[in-house]
Design a protein around this motif. Structure first.
Motif, PDB file in Angstrom:
ATOM      1  N   GLY A  56      -8.729 -32.101 -17.745  1.00  0.00           N
ATOM      2  CA  GLY A  56      -8.701 -32.641 -16.391  1.00  0.00           C
ATOM      3  C   GLY A  56      -9.422 -33.949 -16.200  1.00  0.00           C
ATOM      4  N   GLU A  57      -9.645 -34.695 -17.297  1.00  0.00           N
ATOM      5  CA  GLU A  57     -10.275 -36.003 -17.163  1.00  0.00           C
ATOM      6  C   GLU A  57     -10.034 -36.835 -18.415  1.00  0.00           C
ATOM      7  N   GLY A  58     -10.056 -38.150 -18.241  1.00  0.00           N
ATOM      8  CA  GLY A  58      -9.896 -39.061 -19.370  1.00  0.00           C
ATOM      9  C   GLY A  58      -9.350 -40.396 -18.929  1.00  0.00           C
ATOM     10  N   GLY A  59      -9.572 -41.406 -19.754  1.00  0.00           N
ATOM     11  CA  GLY A  59      -9.057 -42.732 -19.477  1.00  0.00           C
ATOM     12  C   GLY A  59      -8.437 -43.338 -20.715  1.00  0.00           C
ATOM     13  N   VAL A  60      -7.273 -43.945 -20.558  1.00  0.00           N
ATOM     14  CA  VAL A  60      -6.558 -44.587 -21.663  1.00  0.00           C
ATOM     15  C   VAL A  60      -6.300 -46.031 -21.290  1.00  0.00           C
ATOM     16  N   VAL A  61      -6.575 -46.941 -22.224  1.00  0.00           N
ATOM     17  CA  VAL A  61      -6.201 -48.344 -22.066  1.00  0.00           C
ATOM     18  C   VAL A  61      -5.408 -48.756 -23.295  1.00  0.00           C
ATOM     19  N   THR A  62      -4.148 -49.083 -23.089  1.00  0.00           N
ATOM     20  CA  THR A  62      -3.335 -49.612 -24.175  1.00  0.00           C
ATOM     21  C   THR A  62      -3.468 -51.136 -24.175  1.00  0.00           C
ATOM     22  N   VAL A  63      -3.072 -51.749 -25.290  1.00  0.00           N
ATOM     23  CA  VAL A  63      -3.165 -53.201 -25.399  1.00  0.00           C
ATOM     24  C   VAL A  63      -1.767 -53.781 -25.564  1.00  0.00           C
ATOM     25  N   SER A  64      -1.325 -54.466 -24.531  1.00  0.00           N
ATOM     26  CA  SER A  64      -0.058 -55.177 -24.564  1.00  0.00           C
ATOM     27  C   SER A  64      -0.346 -56.657 -24.812  1.00  0.00           C
ATOM     28  N   SER A  65       0.384 -57.544 -24.171  1.00  0.00           N
ATOM     29  CA  SER A  65       0.194 -58.981 -24.344  1.00  0.00           C
ATOM     30  C   SER A  65       0.882 -59.710 -23.205  1.00  0.00           C
ATOM     31  N   ASP A  66       0.363 -60.871 -22.858  1.00  0.00           N
ATOM     32  CA  ASP A  66       1.059 -61.749 -21.925  1.00  0.00           C
ATOM     33  C   ASP A  66       2.482 -62.042 -22.403  1.00  0.00           C
ATOM     34  N   LEU A  67       2.656 -62.106 -23.714  1.00  0.00           N
ATOM     35  CA  LEU A  67       3.980 -62.394 -24.262  1.00  0.00           C
ATOM     36  C   LEU A  67       4.941 -61.232 -24.021  1.00  0.00           C
ATOM     37  N   GLY A  68       4.400 -60.025 -23.879  1.00  0.00           N
ATOM     38  CA  GLY A  68       5.236 -58.876 -23.568  1.00  0.00           C
ATOM     39  C   GLY A  68       5.705 -58.874 -22.131  1.00  0.00           C
ATOM     40  N   VAL A  69       5.047 -59.661 -21.300  1.00  0.00           N
ATOM     41  CA  VAL A  69       5.415 -59.782 -19.887  1.00  0.00           C
ATOM     42  C   VAL A  69       6.282 -61.014 -19.651  1.00  0.00           C
ATOM     43  N   ALA A 126       7.402 -53.287 -24.589  1.00  0.00           N
ATOM     44  CA  ALA A 126       7.656 -51.846 -24.590  1.00  0.00           C
ATOM     45  C   ALA A 126       6.388 -51.063 -24.279  1.00  0.00           C
ATOM     46  N   ILE A 127       5.234 -51.585 -24.689  1.00  0.00           N
ATOM     47  CA  ILE A 127       3.971 -50.907 -24.397  1.00  0.00           C
ATOM     48  C   ILE A 127       3.714 -50.867 -22.890  1.00  0.00           C
ATOM     49  N   VAL A 128       4.101 -51.922 -22.177  1.00  0.00           N
ATOM     50  CA  VAL A 128       3.947 -51.912 -20.718  1.00  0.00           C
ATOM     51  C   VAL A 128       4.766 -50.780 -20.111  1.00  0.00           C
ATOM     52  N   GLY A 129       6.027 -50.675 -20.510  1.00  0.00           N
ATOM     53  CA  GLY A 129       6.875 -49.595 -19.998  1.00  0.00           C
ATOM     54  C   GLY A 129       6.349 -48.230 -20.393  1.00  0.00           C
ATOM     55  N   PHE A 130       5.907 -48.090 -21.637  1.00  0.00           N
ATOM     56  CA  PHE A 130       5.337 -46.832 -22.118  1.00  0.00           C
ATOM     57  C   PHE A 130       4.124 -46.434 -21.277  1.00  0.00           C
ATOM     58  N   THR A 131       3.252 -47.403 -21.023  1.00  0.00           N
ATOM     59  CA  THR A 131       2.020 -47.122 -20.283  1.00  0.00           C
ATOM     60  C   THR A 131       2.310 -46.680 -18.858  1.00  0.00           C
ATOM     61  N   ARG A 132       3.197 -47.400 -18.196  1.00  0.00           N
ATOM     62  CA  ARG A 132       3.510 -47.040 -16.812  1.00  0.00           C
ATOM     63  C   ARG A 132       4.179 -45.665 -16.728  1.00  0.00           C
ATOM     64  N   ALA A 133       5.049 -45.372 -17.688  1.00  0.00           N
ATOM     65  CA  ALA A 133       5.697 -44.062 -17.685  1.00  0.00           C
ATOM     66  C   ALA A 133       4.696 -42.955 -17.965  1.00  0.00           C
ATOM     67  N   LEU A 134       3.781 -43.188 -18.908  1.00  0.00           N
ATOM     68  CA  LEU A 134       2.774 -42.174 -19.217  1.00  0.00           C
ATOM     69  C   LEU A 134       1.836 -41.968 -18.033  1.00  0.00           C
ATOM     70  N   ALA A 135       1.481 -43.059 -17.347  1.00  0.00           N
ATOM     71  CA  ALA A 135       0.640 -42.931 -16.151  1.00  0.00           C
ATOM     72  C   ALA A 135       1.306 -42.057 -15.105  1.00  0.00           C
ATOM     73  N   ALA A 136       2.620 -42.244 -14.924  1.00  0.00           N
ATOM     74  CA  ALA A 136       3.350 -41.415 -13.965  1.00  0.00           C
ATOM     75  C   ALA A 136       3.387 -39.960 -14.417  1.00  0.00           C
ATOM     76  N   GLU A 137       3.533 -39.759 -15.726  1.00  0.00           N
ATOM     77  CA  GLU A 137       3.639 -38.403 -16.272  1.00  0.00           C
ATOM     78  C   GLU A 137       2.358 -37.604 -16.076  1.00  0.00           C
ATOM     79  N   VAL A 138       1.215 -38.274 -16.195  1.00  0.00           N
ATOM     80  CA  VAL A 138      -0.060 -37.553 -16.090  1.00  0.00           C
ATOM     81  C   VAL A 138      -0.726 -37.746 -14.731  1.00  0.00           C
TER      82      VAL A 138
END
Length: 236
Positions: free
Chosen positions: A123-136, A151-163
């Motif tokens: 019930g607790e935790g924090g995740v920070v992935t590392v993308s890039s300005d070039l990925g945006v 793809a990491i940006v999309g992965f991160t946003r989807a995982l945030a929604a999932e949890v």
């Protein structure tokens, strides 16, 4: 981590042996976290270094098992392991394409798959992935790198929604060109012409990116699914 907890615990940093990963590991250690580094090479400045290839999902899972046995439950994850190269699209063969995706994208996914379910169960935790300005924003000569980081940006946003609602926050930092060994001396991102376009007239430093990652971890679930771009003012 949960919003009502400010006590640092155990953090896992992939790519902790050098560059951005080492800076993140140092910042977390200074903030009181017990840091475990996951890298192909020894992570010297950590409480525990586990030499593992992040593209190997089973090995990453086993590494996290070891971290929790020796240090305790993982409360933070930063996925800083990555590779970079510049090539025109016609020179990107299957080997180069798959290596970029395997390290940058699959390495991120493997670490999250090993750590996030444990966080959710507690019930607790924090995740920070590392993308890039070039990925945006993309850039010429960076097609396979930009694809992996986008793809990491999309992965991160989807995982945030999932949890969402579980007490686990998932965000990404998308740095601009950074002053790390990954960026060769001859890189156009180090050229005087490029630096002159930046409001601060220099590349972003690893410690500044690490501070952004620490900020996101300390924000708890107040921030999740966000993209923070420390980039020396390149994108305003």
């Amino acid at each position: 981590m949960a919003d009502d907890s400010s006590r640092p615990g155990v953090a896992v940093v992939t790519g902790a042996a050098s560059g951005l990963g080492a800076a993140v590991a140092g910042a977390l250690t200074a903030a009181g976290w017990r840091v475990a580094g996951i890298d192909l090479r020894p992570s010297a400045a950590t409480a525990l270094g586990v030499e593992v290839d992040v593209t190997d999902a089973a090995a990453v899972e086993a590494a996290v098992d070891r971290v929790e046995r020796e240090l305790g439950p993982v409360g933070a994850l930063v996925t800083a392991a990555g590779v970079y190269e510049m090539l025109p699209v016609e020179e990107i063969d299957d080997l180069r394409w798959h290596r970029m995706m395997a390290v940058n994208l699959s390495g991120t996914a493997n670490a999250c798959a090993a750590v996030v379910p444990r966080m959710v169960s507690r019930g607790e935790g924090g995740v920070v992935t590392v993308s890039s300005d070039l990925g945006v924003g993309g850039s010429q000569g960076d097609v396979h790198y930009a694809a992996s980081k986008g793809a990491i940006v999309g992965f991160t946003r989807a995982l945030a929604a999932e949890v969402g609602g579980t007490g686990v926050a998932v965000n990404t930092v998308a740095p601009g060109a950074a002053d790390t060994p990954m960026l060769e001396d001859t890189s156009p991102w180090r050229s005087a012409d490029f630096l002159a376009t930046l409001p601060v007239q220099r590349l972003i430093r690893p410690d500044e990116i690490a501070a952004a990652a620490l900020f996101l971890l300390e924000a708890g679930t107040a921030l999740s699914g966000q993209v923070l771009s420390p980039n020396a003012g390149a994108t305003i």
